[in-house]
Each structure stands twice: as structure tokens, then as C-alpha cells.
Design a protein around this motif. Structure first.
Motif, PDB file in Angstrom:
ATOM      1  N   GLN A 142       0.808  -1.212   0.000  1.00  0.00           N
ATOM      2  CA  GLN A 142       0.000   0.000   0.000  1.00  0.00           C
ATOM      3  C   GLN A 142       0.842   1.264   0.000  1.00  0.00           C
ATOM      4  N   ASN A 143       1.975   1.248   0.670  1.00  0.00           N
ATOM      5  CA  ASN A 143       2.748   2.471   0.856  1.00  0.00           C
ATOM      6  C   ASN A 143       4.161   2.400   0.295  1.00  0.00           C
ATOM      7  N   PHE A 144       4.491   1.302  -0.389  1.00  0.00           N
ATOM      8  CA  PHE A 144       5.843   1.131  -0.916  1.00  0.00           C
ATOM      9  C   PHE A 144       5.776   0.568  -2.330  1.00  0.00           C
ATOM     10  N   ALA A 145       6.772   0.898  -3.136  1.00  0.00           N
ATOM     11  CA  ALA A 145       6.848   0.391  -4.503  1.00  0.00           C
ATOM     12  C   ALA A 145       7.418  -1.018  -4.477  1.00  0.00           C
ATOM     13  N   MET A 146       6.557  -1.974  -4.127  1.00  0.00           N
ATOM     14  CA  MET A 146       6.997  -3.356  -4.019  1.00  0.00           C
ATOM     15  C   MET A 146       5.778  -4.266  -4.165  1.00  0.00           C
ATOM     16  N   GLY A 147       5.950  -5.400  -4.837  1.00  0.00           N
ATOM     17  CA  GLY A 147       4.840  -6.325  -4.998  1.00  0.00           C
ATOM     18  C   GLY A 147       5.242  -7.536  -5.803  1.00  0.00           C
ATOM     19  N   THR A 148       4.272  -8.425  -6.033  1.00  0.00           N
ATOM     20  CA  THR A 148       4.554  -9.644  -6.779  1.00  0.00           C
ATOM     21  C   THR A 148       3.251 -10.211  -7.327  1.00  0.00           C
ATOM     22  N   THR A 149       3.343 -11.363  -7.983  1.00  0.00           N
ATOM     23  CA  THR A 149       2.203 -12.077  -8.547  1.00  0.00           C
ATOM     24  C   THR A 149       2.247 -13.518  -8.060  1.00  0.00           C
ATOM     25  N   SER A 150       1.084 -14.085  -7.738  1.00  0.00           N
ATOM     26  CA  SER A 150       1.058 -15.502  -7.379  1.00  0.00           C
ATOM     27  C   SER A 150       1.290 -16.351  -8.626  1.00  0.00           C
ATOM     28  N   ASN A 151       1.776 -17.577  -8.432  1.00  0.00           N
ATOM     29  CA  ASN A 151       2.052 -18.433  -9.590  1.00  0.00           C
ATOM     30  C   ASN A 151       0.796 -19.193 -10.015  1.00  0.00           C
ATOM     31  N   GLU A 152       0.961 -20.161 -10.892  1.00  0.00           N
ATOM     32  CA  GLU A 152      -0.172 -20.881 -11.464  1.00  0.00           C
ATOM     33  C   GLU A 152      -0.961 -21.648 -10.409  1.00  0.00           C
ATOM     34  N   GLU A 153      -0.312 -21.994  -9.280  1.00  0.00           N
ATOM     35  CA  GLU A 153      -0.984 -22.707  -8.197  1.00  0.00           C
ATOM     36  C   GLU A 153      -1.431 -21.768  -7.080  1.00  0.00           C
ATOM     37  N   GLY A 154      -1.330 -20.467  -7.320  1.00  0.00           N
ATOM     38  CA  GLY A 154      -1.765 -19.501  -6.322  1.00  0.00           C
ATOM     39  C   GLY A 154      -0.717 -19.134  -5.291  1.00  0.00           C
ATOM     40  N   TYR A 155       0.466 -19.763  -5.328  1.00  0.00           N
ATOM     41  CA  TYR A 155       1.504 -19.486  -4.331  1.00  0.00           C
ATOM     42  C   TYR A 155       2.298 -18.235  -4.709  1.00  0.00           C
ATOM     43  N   PHE A 156       2.761 -17.525  -3.691  1.00  0.00           N
ATOM     44  CA  PHE A 156       3.627 -16.382  -3.901  1.00  0.00           C
ATOM     45  C   PHE A 156       4.743 -16.405  -2.868  1.00  0.00           C
ATOM     46  N   ALA A 157       5.850 -15.766  -3.203  1.00  0.00           N
ATOM     47  CA  ALA A 157       6.980 -15.667  -2.278  1.00  0.00           C
ATOM     48  C   ALA A 157       7.852 -14.501  -2.702  1.00  0.00           C
ATOM     49  N   PHE A 158       8.235 -13.659  -1.740  1.00  0.00           N
ATOM     50  CA  PHE A 158       9.209 -12.619  -2.017  1.00  0.00           C
ATOM     51  C   PHE A 158       9.844 -12.155  -0.720  1.00  0.00           C
ATOM     52  N   SER A 159      11.040 -11.630  -0.851  1.00  0.00           N
ATOM     53  CA  SER A 159      11.821 -11.216   0.312  1.00  0.00           C
ATOM     54  C   SER A 159      11.520  -9.765   0.655  1.00  0.00           C
ATOM     55  N   ILE A 160      11.331  -9.517   1.957  1.00  0.00           N
ATOM     56  CA  ILE A 160      11.110  -8.156   2.422  1.00  0.00           C
ATOM     57  C   ILE A 160      11.946  -7.925   3.675  1.00  0.00           C
ATOM     58  N   PRO A 161      12.383  -6.697   3.921  1.00  0.00           N
ATOM     59  CA  PRO A 161      13.124  -6.412   5.154  1.00  0.00           C
ATOM     60  C   PRO A 161      12.196  -6.477   6.366  1.00  0.00           C
ATOM     61  N   ASP A 162      12.767  -6.718   7.537  1.00  0.00           N
ATOM     62  CA  ASP A 162      11.984  -6.800   8.766  1.00  0.00           C
ATOM     63  C   ASP A 162      11.203  -5.524   9.029  1.00  0.00           C
ATOM     64  N   SER A 163      11.701  -4.398   8.550  1.00  0.00           N
ATOM     65  CA  SER A 163      11.051  -3.120   8.805  1.00  0.00           C
ATOM     66  C   SER A 163       9.675  -3.002   8.147  1.00  0.00           C
ATOM     67  N   LEU A 164       9.393  -3.899   7.166  1.00  0.00           N
ATOM     68  CA  LEU A 164       8.115  -3.835   6.456  1.00  0.00           C
ATOM     69  C   LEU A 164       7.114  -4.889   6.914  1.00  0.00           C
ATOM     70  N   ARG A 165       7.457  -5.670   7.919  1.00  0.00           N
ATOM     71  CA  ARG A 165       6.594  -6.780   8.309  1.00  0.00           C
ATOM     72  C   ARG A 165       5.286  -6.349   8.959  1.00  0.00           C
ATOM     73  N   LYS A 166       5.175  -5.090   9.350  1.00  0.00           N
ATOM     74  CA  LYS A 166       3.914  -4.600   9.898  1.00  0.00           C
ATOM     75  C   LYS A 166       3.116  -3.804   8.863  1.00  0.00           C
ATOM     76  N   GLU A 167       3.633  -3.753   7.636  1.00  0.00           N
ATOM     77  CA  GLU A 167       2.930  -3.044   6.575  1.00  0.00           C
ATOM     78  C   GLU A 167       1.801  -3.900   6.004  1.00  0.00           C
ATOM     79  N   LYS A 168       1.026  -3.296   5.114  1.00  0.00           N
ATOM     80  CA  LYS A 168      -0.115  -3.989   4.526  1.00  0.00           C
ATOM     81  C   LYS A 168       0.029  -4.068   3.011  1.00  0.00           C
ATOM     82  N   ILE A 169      -0.574  -5.105   2.445  1.00  0.00           N
ATOM     83  CA  ILE A 169      -0.585  -5.259   0.995  1.00  0.00           C
ATOM     84  C   ILE A 169      -2.030  -5.422   0.522  1.00  0.00           C
ATOM     85  N   ARG A 170      -2.225  -5.042  -0.733  1.00  0.00           N
ATOM     86  CA  ARG A 170      -3.541  -5.182  -1.365  1.00  0.00           C
ATOM     87  C   ARG A 170      -3.477  -6.392  -2.288  1.00  0.00           C
TER      88      ARG A 170
END
Length: 289
Positions: free
Chosen positions: A21-49
Motif C-alpha cells: 500500500q505504501n511502498f513500490a513493491m509487490g509480486t504475482t502468485s504463480n499458477e498454483e496460487g503461491y507467492f513468495a518474495f523477500s522483504i526487510p523486517d522493517s516492512l513486516r507490519k505493513e499492509k498489501i492489497r
């Protein structure tokens, strides 16, 4: 961070869109719906859409989704009055790319930080007094050594116009298009979708998918104030690289990112290849009655 995007029956939703929501960062889930990406600890309380075509979006906290399923609920859209009309194919009209200012290749427009989308507006042609339909859309691609010889996937959107003049409701089902190796153009037949052109026109959107099969490495030299900072610096980007046209103005083109829909003319596009112009996807659009 990893997890999975599913529907209310725990069935996977392939190629779902996840964007901070507040940072230029994101990803797409794969064909099975799974997603994975690395983020710093400082963003672990942030939210995603989290969003998916035909489903209600959900805003979730990072710390609450690690290793869990994110369930999205289908939109409860009321049924409009059904009007049956026959596709005649007696009249036709074609929008063609405006190559007069030359062509350019462009990908994510955000250095591969998050999956984004560009949507371009087209009015309903004047020659059609009554209903007309999308027949075919042709999308063009740019040749670069890093990704030309591999296939890639992207999502195609058709939007109506909302009350603010932005891309509104998606008129097309969740359509994933595949560009084959070395293909410079893909023709997408849409007549079977029976998409009636709204009176106030429509938008065509192309969305990059941040999935493993689309990844490629791009090496570039980076300069600050004409001084070389890094030579052959590699970053991960995502195919395809679209072939675009360069325009002096683009008031009817929009970019979707962390802030939602923004006019592409208001973005900071400083790449030297753009020559102070605005790059837009090159579409050929066929319309029939």
C-alpha cells in the motif's frame, strides 16, 4: 515471505496481484496460487492489497499472512437486464498504432519492483450508430537480447470508463495471454466474448505478471550527474517487453501502481530512449457490428 491466494473454497487463484500500500513493491502468485518474495523486517507490519479479476480485493497485514492462505470472495454483482443481439459483421473499423514518432521497447516502467499495468482509452467509433463489438486486439513486442528467445505471459484487460474518467469495471474475464518465443505480435480474438463497446468508450490494459517463467536479468550502466556509478549492474525484470509508440501527449492513458490509477503523463519517465515523450503500448484494435 510466502503464502497462497485462494477462493472461498480454497481453490488456488493463479496470477493474483499483490501490491504494498505504501511502498513500490509487490509480486504475482504463480499458477498454483503461491507467492513468495523477500522483504526487510522493517516492512513486516505493513499492509498489501491482494486483488484478482472478478473478486473483491482484500487489504491484509504482512505479519498475518506469512505461510497462510489469503481467501478472496467473488464480487456479488447484480444481473443487469439481458439484451440478446446478433453479431452481424457487416461493418468494421480498425484502430492502428501511431508509429509516426517511432517505436520504443518498454517493460515494467518501475525497475522491476512490482507488477504494474498500463491502460489506453479508445472511443466508440462514430460509424456505429447502434451496438458494436470487440473483434480482435493485436499486441506488439520489442526485441531485446535478454528476453526475446523465451516465451512469456501477461494479463489482458478491457475496462469501461468510470465516473472519474478512469478505467472502471473489467469487461473481460481473467484472460492470460502467452507470447511465444521470438513472436513480435500476438493476435487475440475476442468476438466469442461478445464485449459490446460502451457509448463512452473503453480502455485496453496490459498487466505484467511477476512469475518465475517471466524473469530475466538486465545489465545496465548507471550514472549520477554524468558520473558512472555502477557498470553492468544487473536487476531482475519481467517479460514481455512491449513495443510502444512515443506520444507528445497521453491524457487518456493510465498507469496502475501503489497509488491506484494515475495518469501516465504525470509519471516521472526520464529514460533517454523516451526522448521526453510518453511511451504507450502499440495496439491494433478491430471492431465490428
Amino acid at each position: 515471505m510466502q503464502g497462497r491466494v485462494v477462493d472461498e473454497n480454497s481453490m488456488p487463484l493463479p496470477y493474483a496481484h499483490l501490491l504494498f500500500q505504501n511502498f513500490a513493491m509487490g509480486t504475482t502468485s504463480n499458477e498454483e496460487g503461491y507467492f513468495a518474495f523477500s522483504i526487510p523486517d522493517s516492512l513486516r507490519k505493513e499492509k498489501i492489497r491482494v486483488s484478482y479479476v472478478g473478486f473483491n480485493s482484500k487489504i491484509v497485514s504482512i505479519e498475518n499472512i506469512v505461510g497462510r492462505d489469503i481467501k478472496l470472495i467473488p464480487k456479488n454483482e447484480g444481473l443487469d437486464e439481458v439484451v440478446l443481439k446478433q453479431i452481424l459483421e457487416n461493418k468494421s473499423f480498425t484502430y492502428r498504432p501511431e508509429w509516426r514518432n517511432g517505436s520504443v521497447g518498454f517493460g515494467n516502467l518501475n525497475a522491476g519492483l512490482y507488477p504494474s499495468q498500463i491502460a489506453v482509452y479508445y472511443p466508440k467509433p462514430d460509424k456505429f450508430d447502434e451496438s458494436c463489438y470487440l473483434e480482435e486486439i493485436s499486441i506488439y513486442f520489442f526485441k531485446t537480447s535478454e528476453q526475446w528467445n523465451r516465451s512469456s505471459k501477461f494479463r489482458l484487460h478491457i475496462y469501461n470508463v468510470d465516473k472519474n474518467g478512469k478505467p472502471g469495471e473489467d469487461l473481460l474475464k481473467n484472460l492470460i495471454v502467452e507470447r511465444g518465443s521470438r513472436e513480435s505480435r500476438v493476435d487475440v480474438n475476442l468476438l466469442q466474448e461478445k464485449i459490446s463497446i460502451p457509448e463512452d468508450g473503453f480502455f485496453i490494459g496490459v498487466e505484467h505478471l511477476f512469475i518465475k517463467e517471466n524473469q530475466f536479468r538486465e545489465a545496465r550502466n548507471y550514472y549520477i550527474n554524468d558520473s558512472l556509478v555502477a557498470q553492468d549492474f544487473e536487476i531482475t525484470k519481467y517479460a514481455p517487453v512491449f513495443k510502444g509508440v512515443l506520444m507528445d501527449e497521453a491524457e487518456d492513458a493510465w498507469f496502475y501502481g501503489p497509488l491506484g490509477w494515475e495518469k501516465i503523463s504525470e509519471l516521472e519517465l526520464t529514460h533517454e530512449a523516451f526522448n521526453s515523450k510518453i511511451p504507450l503500448p502499440a495496439f491494433q484494435v478491430k471492431i465490428t457490428d
